[in-house]
Write a protein that holds these residues in place. Sequence first.
Motif, PDB file in Angstrom:
ATOM      1  N   PHE A 110       0.839  -1.209   0.000  1.00 38.80           N
ATOM      2  CA  PHE A 110       0.000   0.000   0.000  1.00 38.80           C
ATOM      3  C   PHE A 110       0.872   1.256   0.000  1.00 38.80           C
ATOM      4  CE2 PHE A 110      -2.249   3.393   2.216  1.00 38.80           C
ATOM      5  CZ  PHE A 110      -3.451   3.427   1.529  1.00 38.80           C
ATOM      6  N   CYS A 111       1.861   1.289   0.883  1.00 42.83           N
ATOM      7  CA  CYS A 111       2.739   2.475   0.974  1.00 42.83           C
ATOM      8  C   CYS A 111       3.569   2.642  -0.297  1.00 42.83           C
ATOM      9  CB  CYS A 111       3.660   2.355   2.185  1.00 42.83           C
ATOM     10  SG  CYS A 111       2.774   2.370   3.772  1.00 42.83           S
ATOM     11  N   SER A 112       4.096   1.533  -0.813  1.00 42.23           N
ATOM     12  CA  SER A 112       4.937   1.619  -2.007  1.00 42.23           C
ATOM     13  C   SER A 112       4.129   2.008  -3.234  1.00 42.23           C
ATOM     14  CB  SER A 112       5.643   0.285  -2.252  1.00 42.23           C
ATOM     15  OG  SER A 112       4.689  -0.748  -2.438  1.00 42.23           O
ATOM     16  N   PHE A 113       2.862   1.586  -3.288  1.00 36.40           N
ATOM     17  CA  PHE A 113       2.013   1.905  -4.440  1.00 36.40           C
ATOM     18  C   PHE A 113       1.719   3.403  -4.505  1.00 36.40           C
ATOM     19  CE2 PHE A 113      -2.034   2.462  -6.602  1.00 36.40           C
ATOM     20  CZ  PHE A 113      -1.845   1.709  -7.739  1.00 36.40           C
ATOM     21  N   PHE A 114       1.457   4.018  -3.341  1.00 35.57           N
ATOM     22  CA  PHE A 114       1.060   5.422  -3.332  1.00 35.57           C
ATOM     23  C   PHE A 114       2.229   6.397  -3.185  1.00 35.57           C
ATOM     24  CE2 PHE A 114      -3.025   3.452  -2.233  1.00 35.57           C
ATOM     25  CZ  PHE A 114      -3.869   4.153  -3.081  1.00 35.57           C
TER      26      PHE A 114
END
Length: 261
Positions: A110-114
């Motif tokens: 989630f963090c890496s995607f955004f």
Amino acid sequence: MLIKLFFSLIIIIFIFYVFLECDFDYLKHPNPFSIWIYIISLLLIIISSFLEEIFKNQLSKKKLKKFQSYEKKIKTINHGFDGILELDNKIPKWWQQLFSITIVISIIYFCSFFFTNFANPQFEYKRAYKNQLKKIKEFEKKQPQASIETVKFDKKFINDGKKLFNENCATCHNIDGGGNIGPNLTDDYWINHKEKTLIKNVFYIIWNGSKNNKVMRAFGASGEIKGNDIQKLSSYIYFINKNNNKPKNTKFPEGDKIILE
């Protein structure tokens, strides 16, 4: 133990891929630093697994006694109406650990995607495109492209030339070369005759285009088709022009009748 090693290795590779923005080609050909990271991480996992097994063996007898006493205290849930007896056991530790791993991975993803370029299709396309251009340049350095001076007919180019012809030339010259909005390529009439041999004349026209017809653009000079591919195209056109089995429905002759060998 093997399952733990497998999942640990996946997590290590995933972290490298996300935070170092490494593609899978990098993982196939890593640098020495990443190799040492893999080795050290795996060694630590193996050592911890062995230590865990040793402690388990030492405490097995105590745990067995506790389990036997715990087994007597297991609670059951009687549904009553359906006669099903349900055991009220605790969730296994391996299940809890697996569930925790999925939560950690989802948070990382989630963090890496955004907040990073991970899973960004535009970024991945640009990176793949740049890598492809680099590979093409390296390939062209090792294998020089054909030119008007070096081009020659070769039977081994006919099949590849046919595919290229269908992709780039069939719309104007018909799939059999008999001509459509473009001239017939299977007769001895030529609108453009710049070279003395057929193979070089075809190569010249594909490379430089035709001044008489703007639709026939300079495929080679513009870089749209490389020299080696133009040689394959020229070989195929030479083949169908010299072949005795001519197309039945061909376009009317255009240009001057010139026998090119």
